[in-house]
Design a protein around this motif. Sequence first.
Motif, PDB file in Angstrom:
ATOM      1  N   ALA A   1       0.828  -1.210   0.000  1.00 27.61           N
ATOM      2  CA  ALA A   1       0.000   0.000   0.000  1.00 27.61           C
ATOM      3  C   ALA A   1       0.862   1.260   0.000  1.00 27.61           C
ATOM      4  O   ALA A   1       0.575   2.222  -0.714  1.00 27.61           O
ATOM      5  N   PHE A   2       1.917   1.283   0.803  1.00 29.74           N
ATOM      6  CA  PHE A   2       2.803   2.448   0.829  1.00 29.74           C
ATOM      7  C   PHE A   2       3.443   2.662  -0.538  1.00 29.74           C
ATOM      8  O   PHE A   2       3.550   3.806  -1.016  1.00 29.74           O
ATOM      9  N   LYS A   3       3.869   1.582  -1.183  1.00 30.93           N
ATOM     10  CA  LYS A   3       4.492   1.698  -2.509  1.00 30.93           C
ATOM     11  C   LYS A   3       3.494   2.224  -3.524  1.00 30.93           C
ATOM     12  O   LYS A   3       3.813   3.096  -4.358  1.00 30.93           O
ATOM     13  N   LYS A   4       2.253   1.720  -3.468  1.00 33.24           N
ATOM     14  CA  LYS A   4       1.229   2.128  -4.423  1.00 33.24           C
ATOM     15  C   LYS A   4       0.879   3.612  -4.252  1.00 33.24           C
ATOM     16  O   LYS A   4       0.696   4.334  -5.236  1.00 33.24           O
ATOM     17  N   VAL A   5       0.801   4.063  -3.012  1.00 31.41           N
ATOM     18  CA  VAL A   5       0.365   5.438  -2.736  1.00 31.41           C
ATOM     19  C   VAL A   5       1.524   6.429  -2.827  1.00 31.41           C
ATOM     20  O   VAL A   5       1.379   7.520  -3.388  1.00 31.41           O
ATOM     21  N   ARG A   6       2.682   6.060  -2.308  1.00 28.51           N
ATOM     22  CA  ARG A   6       3.776   7.024  -2.180  1.00 28.51           C
ATOM     23  C   ARG A   6       4.843   6.890  -3.269  1.00 28.51           C
ATOM     24  O   ARG A   6       5.707   7.760  -3.398  1.00 28.51           O
ATOM     25  N   GLY A   7       4.781   5.803  -4.039  1.00 27.00           N
ATOM     26  CA  GLY A   7       5.733   5.647  -5.138  1.00 27.00           C
ATOM     27  C   GLY A   7       7.179   5.645  -4.673  1.00 27.00           C
ATOM     28  O   GLY A   7       7.543   4.917  -3.753  1.00 27.00           O
ATOM     29  N   GLU A   8       7.992   6.497  -5.283  1.00 22.53           N
ATOM     30  CA  GLU A   8       9.418   6.535  -4.972  1.00 22.53           C
ATOM     31  C   GLU A   8       9.693   7.057  -3.562  1.00 22.53           C
ATOM     32  O   GLU A   8      10.808   6.892  -3.032  1.00 22.53           O
ATOM     33  N   ALA A   9       8.716   7.690  -2.954  1.00 22.08           N
ATOM     34  CA  ALA A   9       8.901   8.200  -1.591  1.00 22.08           C
ATOM     35  C   ALA A   9       8.775   7.095  -0.540  1.00 22.08           C
ATOM     36  O   ALA A   9       9.108   7.307   0.634  1.00 22.08           O
ATOM     37  N   ALA A  10       8.311   5.916  -0.952  1.00 24.08           N
ATOM     38  CA  ALA A  10       8.193   4.797  -0.018  1.00 24.08           C
ATOM     39  C   ALA A  10       9.570   4.190   0.235  1.00 24.08           C
ATOM     40  O   ALA A  10      10.425   4.152  -0.650  1.00 24.08           O
TER      41      ALA A  10
ATOM     42  N   ASN B   1      12.069   4.308   7.438  1.00 24.47           N
ATOM     43  CA  ASN B   1      11.056   3.267   7.269  1.00 24.47           C
ATOM     44  C   ASN B   1       9.674   3.903   7.073  1.00 24.47           C
ATOM     45  O   ASN B   1       9.462   5.065   7.415  1.00 24.47           O
ATOM     46  N   ASP B   2       8.785   3.139   6.481  1.00 25.64           N
ATOM     47  CA  ASP B   2       7.448   3.657   6.176  1.00 25.64           C
ATOM     48  C   ASP B   2       6.602   3.819   7.433  1.00 25.64           C
ATOM     49  O   ASP B   2       5.927   4.827   7.608  1.00 25.64           O
ATOM     50  N   CYS B   3       6.622   2.809   8.284  1.00 25.88           N
ATOM     51  CA  CYS B   3       5.836   2.896   9.511  1.00 25.88           C
ATOM     52  C   CYS B   3       6.227   1.775  10.451  1.00 25.88           C
ATOM     53  O   CYS B   3       6.990   0.866  10.079  1.00 25.88           O
ATOM     54  N   MET B   4       5.715   1.856  11.639  1.00 27.40           N
ATOM     55  CA  MET B   4       5.795   0.735  12.566  1.00 27.40           C
ATOM     56  C   MET B   4       4.472  -0.011  12.486  1.00 27.40           C
ATOM     57  O   MET B   4       3.409   0.605  12.488  1.00 27.40           O
TER      58      MET B   4
ATOM     59  N   ALA C   1      -2.651   8.683   4.035  1.00 25.72           N
ATOM     60  CA  ALA C   1      -2.939   7.629   5.016  1.00 25.72           C
ATOM     61  C   ALA C   1      -4.278   6.955   4.702  1.00 25.72           C
ATOM     62  O   ALA C   1      -4.407   5.731   4.781  1.00 25.72           O
ATOM     63  N   LEU C   2      -5.281   7.752   4.333  1.00 19.64           N
ATOM     64  CA  LEU C   2      -6.574   7.184   3.942  1.00 19.64           C
ATOM     65  C   LEU C   2      -6.433   6.296   2.710  1.00 19.64           C
ATOM     66  O   LEU C   2      -7.028   5.219   2.627  1.00 19.64           O
ATOM     67  N   ALA C   3      -5.625   6.755   1.752  1.00 23.95           N
ATOM     68  CA  ALA C   3      -5.404   5.970   0.532  1.00 23.95           C
ATOM     69  C   ALA C   3      -4.671   4.669   0.860  1.00 23.95           C
ATOM     70  O   ALA C   3      -4.967   3.611   0.270  1.00 23.95           O
ATOM     71  N   ILE C   4      -3.738   4.718   1.806  1.00 23.06           N
ATOM     72  CA  ILE C   4      -3.011   3.508   2.225  1.00 23.06           C
ATOM     73  C   ILE C   4      -3.969   2.528   2.894  1.00 23.06           C
ATOM     74  O   ILE C   4      -3.932   1.322   2.623  1.00 23.06           O
ATOM     75  N   ARG C   5      -4.849   3.041   3.749  1.00 22.46           N
ATOM     76  CA  ARG C   5      -5.868   2.168   4.356  1.00 22.46           C
ATOM     77  C   ARG C   5      -6.690   1.478   3.270  1.00 22.46           C
ATOM     78  O   ARG C   5      -6.926   0.257   3.330  1.00 22.46           O
ATOM     79  N   ASP C   6      -7.121   2.229   2.275  1.00 23.59           N
ATOM     80  CA  ASP C   6      -7.942   1.663   1.203  1.00 23.59           C
ATOM     81  C   ASP C   6      -7.177   0.600   0.424  1.00 23.59           C
ATOM     82  O   ASP C   6      -7.746  -0.430   0.028  1.00 23.59           O
ATOM     83  N   GLU C   7      -5.884   0.837   0.197  1.00 26.27           N
ATOM     84  CA  GLU C   7      -5.070  -0.140  -0.536  1.00 26.27           C
ATOM     85  C   GLU C   7      -4.878  -1.414   0.279  1.00 26.27           C
ATOM     86  O   GLU C   7      -4.870  -2.516  -0.282  1.00 26.27           O
ATOM     87  N   VAL C   8      -4.713  -1.276   1.583  1.00 29.38           N
ATOM     88  CA  VAL C   8      -4.599  -2.461   2.441  1.00 29.38           C
ATOM     89  C   VAL C   8      -5.876  -3.296   2.333  1.00 29.38           C
ATOM     90  O   VAL C   8      -5.829  -4.519   2.184  1.00 29.38           O
ATOM     91  N   MET C   9      -7.029  -2.626   2.361  1.00 29.03           N
ATOM     92  CA  MET C   9      -8.300  -3.339   2.266  1.00 29.03           C
ATOM     93  C   MET C   9      -8.482  -3.981   0.891  1.00 29.03           C
ATOM     94  O   MET C   9      -9.007  -5.092   0.775  1.00 29.03           O
ATOM     95  N   LYS C  10      -8.019  -3.295  -0.161  1.00 33.10           N
ATOM     96  CA  LYS C  10      -8.098  -3.870  -1.511  1.00 33.10           C
ATOM     97  C   LYS C  10      -7.267  -5.136  -1.605  1.00 33.10           C
ATOM     98  O   LYS C  10      -7.677  -6.136  -2.225  1.00 33.10           O
TER      99      LYS C  10
END
Length: 423
Positions: free
Chosen positions: A242-251, A338-341, A402-411
Amino acid sequence: MKRKLLFGERMLLGDGTEAFNAVIPFRLRGSFTEKEIQHALNQIQAKHPWLRAIISYDENNIPWFEVPEPTLPIPIRTVNRISEDDWKGESAKEWQTLFNYEEMPLIRFVWIKGEEVSDMLFAFHHCLCDGGSAMAFLYEFLQILDHPSAEIGQENPILGIQDVVPSEILNHKGQKLKAKLIGRLAATAIKCIPVRKKAVEREKDYLIHWKLNEETSRELISYCKSQEVTVNTFLSAAVLHAFKKVRGEAAFNKVSCPVDIRRFAPQIKDDHIFAFGLMIVVSVNDKMSFTENLRWMQETVERKTSKLNPYITMMVMESAHDALKNFTRLLKNGKSSNDCMFSNLGRIQIPHQYKEFTLETIFSPSVIGPLGNTTTMVTSTFRGEMDFSFMGSEGYLPHSQALAIRDEVMKTIKLQLDPIAVL
């Protein structure tokens, strides 16, 4: 009773000017009085000495947990319950509220009072304990609230590193030398790492919360079993994707995962008030499919976990107290890597049905502190439903992302559980 704070506890404590607070919210259906709540709080304090502790400083400005006499009660703050989401706002308020820990305990209680349903929050300084300890005293609190004369036992508290590290390791000349050498090398390296003059401006903090229903939670657990991976590995992979999909090269393609020290140090019991944790970092392989990554990541997790040594880690850290200032500066001002804990508390084994009330839900804990990137996702499972709390700060991860990352996790979850429906 008193003991010096360990290195990790001192790091979490900081200098008292910035909050590092954890919050555990839960929902009860029933009616209560403040006297009943205070009695239950008094009883868990009676069992756990460090729930009564304040922080005192010695002549060298070293902090100690100290249990004063008479006992200082856990304070209760009561607010009227207006909506089902009030607990989110009160959680955010508790993140920001400093503990006056030289005069009051490092824990407090919030009662969001309703006529038939109440939301309640335990808020505590993270230097006091971890989520596992907090679930233990939550369980005990509910026992006493339901049955005021219930017996919950007495904690034999950890009084120092000697109560965790076996004496044959702690006093072994070779192990002591090894720990001291690693500690010196780490201290020197930390001192040399360049950091910003100023920490990243955190800006506004936020909490995103959601649940998987019981059916989806059950399907996810079954899927993980069929793939021979843990739920933790699956969700770590989903978060990284999800982080890669939403943040691209910033992940960063890195997620930090806490590992419960109790798995490796049986001296630390489930009901010990203790904050020390272990950590591993996991990533995905961009050249593999999602399912291929799951097996590869599971092997990586098992290999890294098998190499964890809590005893040497604690000895190394305890040999490096003089490097605390530089280490804290690195965490605060260093570049995020790192992206997150991501923390999975697993299934919460606390009853939901009591004689006097029903425990409708336990929301996954939330925590935000000043040591660098605040982005954290915590999940837990209660009454068969997987629950997610996603914390962050606009300065590190914009709320919209963050909302987009949540949605990608659910997808990702839906795709793996029901590929035909998604395609």
